[in-house]
Motif scaffolding. Structure first.
Motif, mmCIF file in Angstrom:
data_model
loop_
_atom_site.group_PDB
_atom_site.id
_atom_site.type_symbol
_atom_site.label_atom_id
_atom_site.label_comp_id
_atom_site.label_asym_id
_atom_site.label_seq_id
_atom_site.Cartn_x
_atom_site.Cartn_y
_atom_site.Cartn_z
ATOM 1 N N TRP A 19 38.431 -85.428 20.613
ATOM 2 C CA TRP A 19 37.710 -86.700 20.628
ATOM 3 C C TRP A 19 36.544 -86.660 21.624
ATOM 4 C CZ3 TRP A 19 40.122 -91.761 22.969
ATOM 5 C CH2 TRP A 19 39.281 -92.849 22.690
ATOM 6 N N ILE A 20 36.837 -86.337 22.875
ATOM 7 C CA ILE A 20 35.789 -86.304 23.902
ATOM 8 C C ILE A 20 34.782 -85.195 23.620
ATOM 9 C CG2 ILE A 20 35.360 -85.782 26.351
ATOM 10 C CD1 ILE A 20 37.827 -87.492 27.020
ATOM 11 N N GLY A 21 35.272 -84.028 23.208
ATOM 12 C CA GLY A 21 34.378 -82.910 22.882
ATOM 13 C C GLY A 21 33.382 -83.270 21.793
ATOM 14 N N GLY A 22 33.850 -83.965 20.777
ATOM 15 C CA GLY A 22 32.974 -84.400 19.680
ATOM 16 C C GLY A 22 31.920 -85.382 20.154
ATOM 17 N N LEU A 23 32.347 -86.329 21.000
ATOM 18 C CA LEU A 23 31.409 -87.326 21.527
ATOM 19 C C LEU A 23 30.361 -86.676 22.432
ATOM 20 C CD1 LEU A 23 33.856 -90.283 22.383
ATOM 21 C CD2 LEU A 23 32.181 -90.213 20.522
ATOM 22 N N LEU A 24 30.762 -85.670 23.194
ATOM 23 C CA LEU A 24 29.812 -84.974 24.074
ATOM 24 C C LEU A 24 28.685 -84.323 23.286
ATOM 25 C CD1 LEU A 24 32.035 -83.165 26.738
ATOM 26 C CD2 LEU A 24 30.312 -84.945 27.166
ATOM 27 N N GLY A 25 29.029 -83.684 22.175
ATOM 28 C CA GLY A 25 28.025 -83.068 21.325
ATOM 29 C C GLY A 25 27.020 -84.091 20.822
ATOM 30 N N LYS A 26 27.530 -85.253 20.393
ATOM 31 C CA LYS A 26 26.649 -86.328 19.907
ATOM 32 C C LYS A 26 25.718 -86.820 21.010
ATOM 33 C CE LYS A 26 29.376 -88.287 16.070
ATOM 34 N NZ LYS A 26 30.806 -87.868 16.184
ATOM 35 N N LEU A 27 26.253 -86.936 22.220
ATOM 36 C CA LEU A 27 25.432 -87.386 23.355
ATOM 37 C C LEU A 27 24.328 -86.387 23.680
ATOM 38 C CD1 LEU A 27 28.068 -88.896 25.816
ATOM 39 C CD2 LEU A 27 26.088 -90.092 24.843
ATOM 40 N N CYS A 28 24.678 -85.095 23.663
ATOM 41 C CA CYS A 28 23.661 -84.059 23.932
ATOM 42 C C CYS A 28 22.554 -84.143 22.883
ATOM 43 C CB CYS A 28 24.299 -82.666 23.904
ATOM 44 S SG CYS A 28 25.345 -82.333 25.321
ATOM 45 N N GLU A 29 22.989 -84.305 21.637
ATOM 46 C CA GLU A 29 22.052 -84.439 20.524
ATOM 47 C C GLU A 29 21.070 -85.584 20.794
ATOM 48 O OE1 GLU A 29 23.037 -83.245 16.117
ATOM 49 O OE2 GLU A 29 23.462 -82.173 17.954
ATOM 50 N N SER A 30 21.609 -86.749 21.155
ATOM 51 C CA SER A 30 20.761 -87.930 21.336
ATOM 52 C C SER A 30 19.871 -87.796 22.571
ATOM 53 C CB SER A 30 21.614 -89.197 21.431
ATOM 54 O OG SER A 30 22.358 -89.194 22.629
#
Length: 293
Positions: A19-30
Motif C-alpha cells: 500500500w505505502i510502496g504504491g502510494l510513494l511511486g504515485k507521489l514521485c510521479e506527481s
C-alpha cells in the motif's frame, strides 16, 4: 526546494506491491522525482546490491515487509517468514545502504507501545522517540521492536513509526477506517494514527533533508474508533451503524493482543510545523474529499 531541484533525486523503493510502496511511486510521479522499484528480495543480499548498482539511487525507501493477511494474527503462525522479511530483510537493506553511504527511509511501526502507568489513556502524555518499547503482545510487534533497537546503530537510517494508517482511499481494505467500518464489532480506544495523504509527502521531504534517527510518524493527538465512525456517518453514510465491544470481548476473537497508545509527535511537528492534528487531518484529507452530497 522547487520542483526544478527534484531532478537531482533518484529514489529506490522497496514494497512495490504494498500500500505505502504504491502510494510513494504515485507521489514521485506527481513531483517529477525519478524512482525505481527494487526487484530484489530484502533478505537476498546480492539482489539488493545489484539493484543499487543498477539504479544508483540518491535515497532508498523501505516499504516492504509482512503485516500478515488479513491481519497480524498471521504472523503468530508464520514466525520464520515474519523474521525473514521483517528482521533479516530490513537489517540486510540497512547494512548495504550504510556500506554505500545511502540514507534509508524505513517505514516502521508505532505498535510497539501500549498505555501504561506513565502514559495513561487520556492523559495526553505520549511515548517519545527515545522510550523503550513496552508492547510485545504480538509476534509482529515483538520482531518490530527488536529491529528498531538494532537499527539505532545505523546512523544512515530514518525510522518512521507509522500507526493505524489511514488514507482518502476508502475502498482500500488496508485503510484503518475501511477495516473498522467492516468489522462486526469494534473497540473504542483513543490512539495515535497516521494520515498517509498528509504524512507520506512529508517522508519524501525528510529524505531530501537527509533526516535520520527515529520519528513518531503520526499526526499530533489521538482519535478513537467511535470518533472516526461518527465522522464516517456524518460525511459518508448517514445510515451507518456499528456495535462496540470491550477489550476482553475482543480478545476472544483475535489470536494476538493489539497495541493501543499515544505517541508524542513533537519531534516531527518541530521539523514540519504545518502538520495538522489527527482530527483536523482526518477532515481535510479524508472526509471532506469523500463527502457524499
Amino acid at each position: 526546494m522547487g520542483a526544478e531541484a527534484n531532478g537531482s533525486f533518484n529514489f529506490l523503493i522497496y514494497g512495490r506491491t504494498g500500500w505505502i510502496g504504491g502510494l510513494l511511486g504515485k507521489l514521485c510521479e506527481s513531483q517529477g522525482i525519478s524512482y525505481t522499484y527494487g526487484s530484489g528480495r530484502l533478505q537476498d543480499r546480492q539482489s539488493i546490491v545489484a539493484d543499487i548498482e543498477t539504479v544508483k539511487p540518491s535515497h532508498v525507501f523501505n516499504a516492504a515487509g509482512v503485516t500478515g493477511r488479513p491481519n497480524v494474527d498471521w504472523c503468530e503462525s508464520h514466525k520464520v517468514e515474519t523474521i525473514r522479511t521483517n528482521v533479516a530483510g530490513t537489517l540486510t537493506l540497512a547494512d548495504i545502504c550504510r556500506e554505500k553511504g545511502l540514507v534509508l527511509i524505513n517505514y516502521a511501526t508505532g505498535c510497539i507501545f501500549e498505555y501504561d502507568s506513565g502514559h495513561t489513556l487520556g492523559s495526553g502524555i505520549g511515548f517519545k522517540e527515545e522510550d523503550t518499547p513496552n508492547f510485545t503482545g504480538s509476534f509482529y510487534s515483538k520482531t518490530k521492536a527488536m529491529v528498531e533497537e538494532l537499527l539505532k546503530n545505523y546512523e544512515n537510517v530514518c525510522t518512521l513509526r507509522v500507526r493505524m494508517p489511514i488514507s482518502s482511499d476508502l475502498s482500500n481494505p488496508r485503510n484503518f477506517i475501511t477495516k473498522i467500518a467492516r468489522y462486526e464489532k469494534v473497540v473504542d480506544i483513543p490512539n495515535s494514527m497516521t494520515i498517509l495523504d498528509e504524512l507520506l509527502p512529508i517522508s519524501i521531504e525528510m529524505a531530501k533533508r537527509n533526516l535520520t534517527g527515529i520519528y513518531n510518524f503520526t499526526n499530533p493527538g489521538v482519535v478513537s474508533h467511535n470518533e472516526i465512525l461518527e465522522m464516517y456517518r456524518e460525511y459518508i453514510d448517514p445510515s451507518f451503524t456499528w456495535k462496540n465491544f470491550t477489550l476482553e470481548e475482543q480478545a476472544k476473537v483475535i489470536v494476538a493482543p493489539r497495541s493501543n497508545n499515544e505517541l508524542d509527535a513533537t519531534k516531527l511537528k518541530t521539523e514540519f510545523p504545518e502538520m495538522m492534528s489527527i482530527k483536523e487531518s482526518l477532515i481535510k484529507f479524508v472526509f471532506e474529499p469523500n463527502k457524499k452530497a
